[in-house]
Design a protein around this motif. Structure first.
Motif, PDB file in Angstrom:
ATOM      1  N   UNK A  69       0.839  -1.206   0.000  1.00  0.00           N
ATOM      2  CA  UNK A  69       0.000   0.000   0.000  1.00  0.00           C
ATOM      3  C   UNK A  69       0.872   1.253   0.000  1.00  0.00           C
ATOM      4  N   UNK A  70       0.243   2.386  -0.259  1.00  0.00           N
ATOM      5  CA  UNK A  70       0.931   3.681  -0.251  1.00  0.00           C
ATOM      6  C   UNK A  70      -0.052   4.739   0.236  1.00  0.00           C
ATOM      7  N   UNK A  71       0.457   5.823   0.849  1.00  0.00           N
ATOM      8  CA  UNK A  71      -0.444   6.891   1.290  1.00  0.00           C
ATOM      9  C   UNK A  71      -1.142   7.543   0.099  1.00  0.00           C
ATOM     10  N   UNK A  72      -2.421   7.804   0.253  1.00  0.00           N
ATOM     11  CA  UNK A  72      -3.219   8.340  -0.848  1.00  0.00           C
ATOM     12  C   UNK A  72      -4.222   9.351  -0.279  1.00  0.00           C
ATOM     13  N   UNK A  73      -4.783  10.158  -1.142  1.00  0.00           N
ATOM     14  CA  UNK A  73      -5.770  11.151  -0.720  1.00  0.00           C
ATOM     15  C   UNK A  73      -6.570  11.594  -1.940  1.00  0.00           C
ATOM     16  N   UNK A  74      -7.665  12.264  -1.682  1.00  0.00           N
ATOM     17  CA  UNK A  74      -8.427  12.917  -2.754  1.00  0.00           C
ATOM     18  C   UNK A  74      -8.616  14.378  -2.358  1.00  0.00           C
ATOM     19  N   UNK A  75      -8.150  15.278  -3.205  1.00  0.00           N
ATOM     20  CA  UNK A  75      -8.166  16.701  -2.890  1.00  0.00           C
ATOM     21  C   UNK A  75      -8.851  17.519  -3.979  1.00  0.00           C
ATOM     22  N   UNK A  76      -9.430  18.635  -3.563  1.00  0.00           N
ATOM     23  CA  UNK A  76      -9.779  19.718  -4.477  1.00  0.00           C
ATOM     24  C   UNK A  76      -8.990  20.934  -3.984  1.00  0.00           C
ATOM     25  N   UNK A  77      -8.909  21.983  -4.794  1.00  0.00           N
ATOM     26  CA  UNK A  77      -8.109  23.153  -4.419  1.00  0.00           C
ATOM     27  C   UNK A  77      -8.966  24.405  -4.569  1.00  0.00           C
ATOM     28  N   UNK A  78      -8.989  25.204  -3.506  1.00  0.00           N
ATOM     29  CA  UNK A  78      -9.775  26.443  -3.498  1.00  0.00           C
ATOM     30  C   UNK A  78      -8.817  27.631  -3.476  1.00  0.00           C
ATOM     31  N   UNK A  79      -9.115  28.638  -4.279  1.00  0.00           N
ATOM     32  CA  UNK A  79      -8.226  29.798  -4.397  1.00  0.00           C
ATOM     33  C   UNK A  79      -9.054  31.073  -4.237  1.00  0.00           C
ATOM     34  N   UNK A 211      -1.073  20.153  -9.934  1.00  0.00           N
ATOM     35  CA  UNK A 211      -0.769  19.242 -11.027  1.00  0.00           C
ATOM     36  C   UNK A 211      -1.825  18.158 -11.221  1.00  0.00           C
ATOM     37  N   UNK A 212      -2.964  18.281 -10.518  1.00  0.00           N
ATOM     38  CA  UNK A 212      -4.068  17.352 -10.759  1.00  0.00           C
ATOM     39  C   UNK A 212      -3.663  15.923 -10.533  1.00  0.00           C
ATOM     40  N   UNK A 213      -3.892  15.076 -11.533  1.00  0.00           N
ATOM     41  CA  UNK A 213      -3.607  13.644 -11.406  1.00  0.00           C
ATOM     42  C   UNK A 213      -2.328  13.244 -12.141  1.00  0.00           C
ATOM     43  N   UNK A 214      -1.318  14.099 -12.044  1.00  0.00           N
ATOM     44  CA  UNK A 214      -0.018  13.723 -12.619  1.00  0.00           C
ATOM     45  C   UNK A 214       0.520  12.476 -11.932  1.00  0.00           C
ATOM     46  N   UNK A 215       0.201  12.338 -10.633  1.00  0.00           N
ATOM     47  CA  UNK A 215       0.621  11.160  -9.863  1.00  0.00           C
ATOM     48  C   UNK A 215      -0.556  10.618  -9.063  1.00  0.00           C
ATOM     49  N   UNK A 216      -0.489   9.331  -8.736  1.00  0.00           N
ATOM     50  CA  UNK A 216      -1.493   8.706  -7.876  1.00  0.00           C
ATOM     51  C   UNK A 216      -0.861   7.969  -6.708  1.00  0.00           C
ATOM     52  N   UNK A 261      -2.120  13.726  -3.763  1.00  0.00           N
ATOM     53  CA  UNK A 261      -0.955  13.852  -2.887  1.00  0.00           C
ATOM     54  C   UNK A 261      -1.482  13.952  -1.456  1.00  0.00           C
ATOM     55  N   UNK A 262      -0.967  13.093  -0.581  1.00  0.00           N
ATOM     56  CA  UNK A 262      -1.494  13.041   0.785  1.00  0.00           C
ATOM     57  C   UNK A 262      -0.889  14.145   1.640  1.00  0.00           C
ATOM     58  N   UNK A 263      -1.084  15.394   1.205  1.00  0.00           N
ATOM     59  CA  UNK A 263      -0.582  16.543   1.960  1.00  0.00           C
ATOM     60  C   UNK A 263      -1.485  17.725   1.662  1.00  0.00           C
ATOM     61  N   UNK A 264      -1.656  18.603   2.640  1.00  0.00           N
ATOM     62  CA  UNK A 264      -2.460  19.800   2.403  1.00  0.00           C
ATOM     63  C   UNK A 264      -1.582  21.050   2.363  1.00  0.00           C
ATOM     64  N   UNK A 265      -0.261  20.828   2.357  1.00  0.00           N
ATOM     65  CA  UNK A 265       0.702  21.917   2.164  1.00  0.00           C
ATOM     66  C   UNK A 265       1.438  21.655   0.864  1.00  0.00           C
ATOM     67  N   UNK A 266       2.028  22.701   0.264  1.00  0.00           N
ATOM     68  CA  UNK A 266       2.779  22.480  -0.971  1.00  0.00           C
ATOM     69  C   UNK A 266       4.006  21.609  -0.735  1.00  0.00           C
ATOM     70  N   UNK A 267       4.376  20.877  -1.761  1.00  0.00           N
ATOM     71  CA  UNK A 267       5.577  20.078  -1.708  1.00  0.00           C
ATOM     72  C   UNK A 267       6.601  20.584  -2.703  1.00  0.00           C
ATOM     73  N   UNK A 268       7.848  20.183  -2.470  1.00  0.00           N
ATOM     74  CA  UNK A 268       8.950  20.577  -3.343  1.00  0.00           C
ATOM     75  C   UNK A 268       9.543  19.303  -3.935  1.00  0.00           C
TER      76      UNK A 268
END
Ligand SMILES: [Zn+2]
Length: 282
Positions: A69-79, A211-216, A261-268
């Motif tokens: 298994x791997x960490x996963x999430x489903x997100x939308x983004x509000x601006x 980046x939407x669904x560039x990665x899962x 991406x299982x994060x709610x902060x930006x990643x680098x």
């Protein structure tokens, strides 16, 4: 003591539905430039199964997902920029409305929805009781995505297109379109779906790539971006674009958020020196 606290948390989980817990949480604010606030609205988080990966070598799985298994999430983004509100994807529609309410933003306040693509975990929130969930919003998506999902066998997409008829804007990434005036540049990253599109949020000299669904499956696809998932409609094109985007954001040090991406902060993203990439949440 630590164990007792964890048991307490477990007991709380048992009595409070997860959706309600997530809804009550106010998302953290990400700032881009001087005037732009961004929130990752996380609707689900948990573990994905490596069975979704295409041709992942056993050695790679043993290294990066030994339990399958791997960490996963489903997100939308509000601006939000001033009183201008943009939603990028609408998730399943399970908790985004409660999360928006916690931020003081009503569905009527949304001026535009930018859709990365037309899968159910990205357009589920577009309708409520079969009607437009965002009555005042224009909806922009790539022409390629619209053309593909206007075809037969795409009832979910058809209902969204029908409900927002007259408010749809077709994007051709690379051309100047009206979302650009609001600081959103569409960027083609086809392969996951025929018209899958990323959006670069810009404010002054700062930017954030959605980046939407560039990665899962980040745990596997960062060190091994050559591995696609079964949901990718064209795994080879998805792979080529994933590699190109990762190379670019690593070189430019562009912060990113993603819908799985299982994060709610930006990643680098950075080059790991072994043909793959590291991902660090800042
Ligand atoms: Zn998705």
């Amino acid at each position: 003591m630590k164990k007792r606290m964890m048991m307490g948390a477990a007991a709380l989980l048992a009595v409070t539905p997860l959706a309600a817990q997530q809804a009550a949480q106010k998302p953290e604010t990400i700032r881009v430039g001087t005037a732009t606030e961004v929130w990752v609205l996380q609707e689900t988080s948990g573990q994905g199964n490596t069975g979704v990966l295409v041709d992942a070598p056993a050695r790679v799985l043993a290294d990066h997902a030994p339990d399958g298994t791997f960490p996963n999430a489903t997100n939308a983004v509000l601006v939000r920029r001033g009183d201008d509100v943009t939603l990028i994807d609408a998730g399943y529609g399970r908790t985004i409305f409660e999360k928006m309410a916690a931020l003081g933003i009503a569905p009527e306040d949304v001026d535009r929805v930018l859709l990365t693509h037309m899968h159910g975990d990205h357009i589920g929130g577009m309708l409520r009781d079969g009607a437009r969930a965002f009555p005042n919003a224009t909806v922009a998506l790539s022409q390629r995505e619209y053309d593909h999902f206007s075809g037969p066998g795409n009832e979910g997409a058809a209902r969204v297109f029908e409900a927002y008829k007259g408010s749809l804007e077709m994007l051709s990434p690379g051309e100047i379109t009206s979302p650009m005036a609001q600081g959103f540049t569409p960027i083609a990253a086809y392969g996951h779906t025929p018209g899958h599109t990323m959006f670069m949020i810009r404010d002054g000299y700062e930017q954030l790539l959605v980046w939407g669904d560039l990665t899962h499956a980040m745990a596997i696809q960062m060190p091994h971006p050559e591995i696609s998932v079964r949901y990718d409609s064209d795994p080879a094109v998805a792979r080529d674009n994933r590699i190109a985007v990762l190379r670019a954001v690593a070189a430019e040090r562009t912060p990113v958020v993603g819908m799985h991406v299982a994060a709610t902060s930006p990643g680098q993203v950075s080059d790991n020196g072994e043909g793959g990439y590291d991902f660090r949440v800042r």
